[in-house]
Design a protein around this motif. Sequence first.
Motif, short mmCIF file in Angstrom:
data_model
loop_
_atom_site.label_atom_id
_atom_site.label_comp_id
_atom_site.label_asym_id
_atom_site.label_seq_id
_atom_site.Cartn_x
_atom_site.Cartn_y
_atom_site.Cartn_z
N MET A 1 0.72 -1.08 -0.13
CA MET A 1 -0.40 0.40 -0.04
C MET A 1 1.10 1.40 0.14
SD MET A 1 -2.78 0.99 2.93
CE MET A 1 -3.89 -0.09 3.18
N GLN A 5 -3.38 6.07 -1.07
CA GLN A 5 -4.03 3.69 -0.59
C GLN A 5 -4.18 4.74 0.74
OE1 GLN A 5 -1.61 1.78 -2.20
NE2 GLN A 5 -3.25 0.73 -4.16
N SER A 6 -3.13 4.07 1.78
CA SER A 6 -3.16 5.02 3.07
C SER A 6 -3.46 5.35 3.55
CB SER A 6 -1.49 4.76 3.81
OG SER A 6 -0.77 3.51 3.87
#
Length: 230
Positions: A1, A5-6
């Motif tokens: 990730m 995305q985090s």
Amino acid sequence: MNRLQSELQRLYHSPEAGQVRAMVLEVGRPASWDALGKAWRGVQADLGLPAPAIAVSGADAFQLWFSLAQPVPAQQAMDFLDALRRRYLGELAPERVRMHHGAVLPPLEASPGRWSAFVAPDLAGIFADEPWLDLPPGPEAQAELLSRLESIKPQELAAAANEAPAPAASAPTFAAAPEAGHAGSPAPSIAGGADPRRFLLEVMNDRAVDLRLRIEAAKALLPYVEGQPP
């Protein structure tokens, strides 16, 4: 990730079905940052909420993305957004305002060569005529914008929900700034026992009067004209 995305997961992901953490308020058709910027500033100054993310839709709108620290039922989120709409965007035609749960997150290619993206507050106005990016936004830059944002805590949401409903409307006044290229006329007055129908006609036909009030005057005249020949 990756980092982007985090950040998206930190702010908007909800693992529970029927629960949401993203609330999106959108103004478009045409896009207007002037209108939505009022809501962006208001939720912070009036309601004490963290600043929502600002996004261009990739099509025809600006968006505010609110993040909730804890999921809430979808209907509760929609009710809260509608309260914000009434408080800050009540002057806009209903079809120009959309509310949703943020099922599709930016950045995304909405159509060929037109990307949705999160944008910085001081740059939002640049996209007034074209609310999209021509190229894919850089994931690191998007992540950096999101990293500065905070989620709305449950106690903040509860307090804001008590304040969010639109204030009671004050008695209308008919004074308005004249339209461009139109010399304003004095505000109509019903003082002195003037004929109500004549008064309503003056309001309806006066381009210096706010359009919403002209529409209400036209509605009030309907009982007098229905069934009469044109």
